[in-house]
Design an enzyme around this catalytic site. Sequence first.
Site, PDB file in Angstrom:
ATOM      1  N   HIS A   1     -33.296   0.600  93.363  1.00 59.31           N
ATOM      2  CA  HIS A   1     -34.474   0.071  94.056  1.00 59.31           C
ATOM      3  C   HIS A   1     -34.124  -1.234  94.782  1.00 59.31           C
ATOM      4  O   HIS A   1     -34.456  -1.412  95.959  1.00 59.31           O
ATOM      5  CB  HIS A   1     -35.584  -0.153  93.014  1.00 59.31           C
ATOM      6  CG  HIS A   1     -36.861  -0.679  93.557  1.00 59.31           C
ATOM      7  ND1 HIS A   1     -38.014   0.077  93.598  1.00 59.31           N
ATOM      8  CD2 HIS A   1     -37.216  -1.899  94.043  1.00 59.31           C
ATOM      9  CE1 HIS A   1     -39.000  -0.644  94.090  1.00 59.31           C
ATOM     10  NE2 HIS A   1     -38.541  -1.851  94.368  1.00 59.31           N
ATOM     11  N   GLU A   2     -33.459  -2.147  94.076  1.00 61.95           N
ATOM     12  CA  GLU A   2     -33.146  -3.455  94.668  1.00 61.95           C
ATOM     13  C   GLU A   2     -32.083  -3.338  95.755  1.00 61.95           C
ATOM     14  O   GLU A   2     -32.181  -4.002  96.792  1.00 61.95           O
ATOM     15  CB  GLU A   2     -32.726  -4.455  93.587  1.00 61.95           C
ATOM     16  CG  GLU A   2     -33.776  -4.709  92.522  1.00 61.95           C
ATOM     17  CD  GLU A   2     -35.162  -5.074  93.043  1.00 61.95           C
ATOM     18  OE1 GLU A   2     -35.276  -5.655  94.142  1.00 61.95           O
ATOM     19  OE2 GLU A   2     -36.146  -4.772  92.344  1.00 61.95           O
TER      20      GLU A   2
ATOM     21  N   CYS B   1     -43.444  -1.602  92.992  1.00 60.67           N
ATOM     22  CA  CYS B   1     -42.713  -2.606  93.756  1.00 60.67           C
ATOM     23  C   CYS B   1     -43.555  -3.881  93.810  1.00 60.67           C
ATOM     24  O   CYS B   1     -44.755  -3.816  94.108  1.00 60.67           O
ATOM     25  CB  CYS B   1     -42.433  -2.088  95.162  1.00 60.67           C
ATOM     26  SG  CYS B   1     -41.475  -3.227  96.178  1.00 60.67           S
TER      27      CYS B   1
ATOM     28  N   HIS C   1     -33.721  -2.203  98.901  1.00 58.19           N
ATOM     29  CA  HIS C   1     -34.407  -3.282  99.628  1.00 58.19           C
ATOM     30  C   HIS C   1     -33.473  -3.978 100.616  1.00 58.19           C
ATOM     31  O   HIS C   1     -33.871  -4.293 101.740  1.00 58.19           O
ATOM     32  CB  HIS C   1     -34.961  -4.334  98.663  1.00 58.19           C
ATOM     33  CG  HIS C   1     -36.315  -4.037  98.139  1.00 58.19           C
ATOM     34  ND1 HIS C   1     -37.386  -3.727  98.941  1.00 58.19           N
ATOM     35  CD2 HIS C   1     -36.791  -4.030  96.858  1.00 58.19           C
ATOM     36  CE1 HIS C   1     -38.465  -3.528  98.195  1.00 58.19           C
ATOM     37  NE2 HIS C   1     -38.122  -3.707  96.924  1.00 58.19           N
TER      38      HIS C   1
END
Length: 187
Positions: free
Chosen positions: A137-138, A95, A141
């Site tokens: 992953h994004e 990350c 976030h």
Amino acid sequence: MRPITRWGTPVMHRELETITVFDDDLETLVKDMVATMYAAKGVGLAANQVGIDLKVFVFDCPDDDNVQTTGVVCNPVLHLPEGKARNLEEEDEGCLSLPGAFTGCARPDQAHVTGVDHTGAPVEFIGSGLLSRCLQHETDHLFGTVFGDRVPERSRKKLYKQHQDLAEDYPDDWPVTILIDEPVIER
């Protein structure tokens, strides 16, 4: 280009605000995020990673067939396979908000994201391999989840140790300082 926000900063650990206004400010944010992502040599970047409380991410990432896909997604909805269609892959993941640290993280090998782009136009991305991992992953976030939340405590401790060991390579305003300090090579 903007400095990258680190894990532990409150904006990294809460659900972000839904985007309702698609204006020049959002377009500027997206351009800054893309420049920051490339400067940091990343494949994706979410708004909270530059300290902004809005549901938007950018990416430029290959899939399993090495097809490069770039995009902007605002207000994403993540669709993951279920049941027999669900196949987990454990791969190293890192990350930009914990630079230099990597550990294995199991994620579905396919992902489908819908949303709108920075102009409000509908977008849809379906990915495999690294692209699948990036989309997950994004999107995580934007809902306050860092990938360290998805790994066992021992792996999380390893991540923090790796990051700490490399901390001097990543100043607080990274990647801004790194880019400024690199020599310009003319071609």
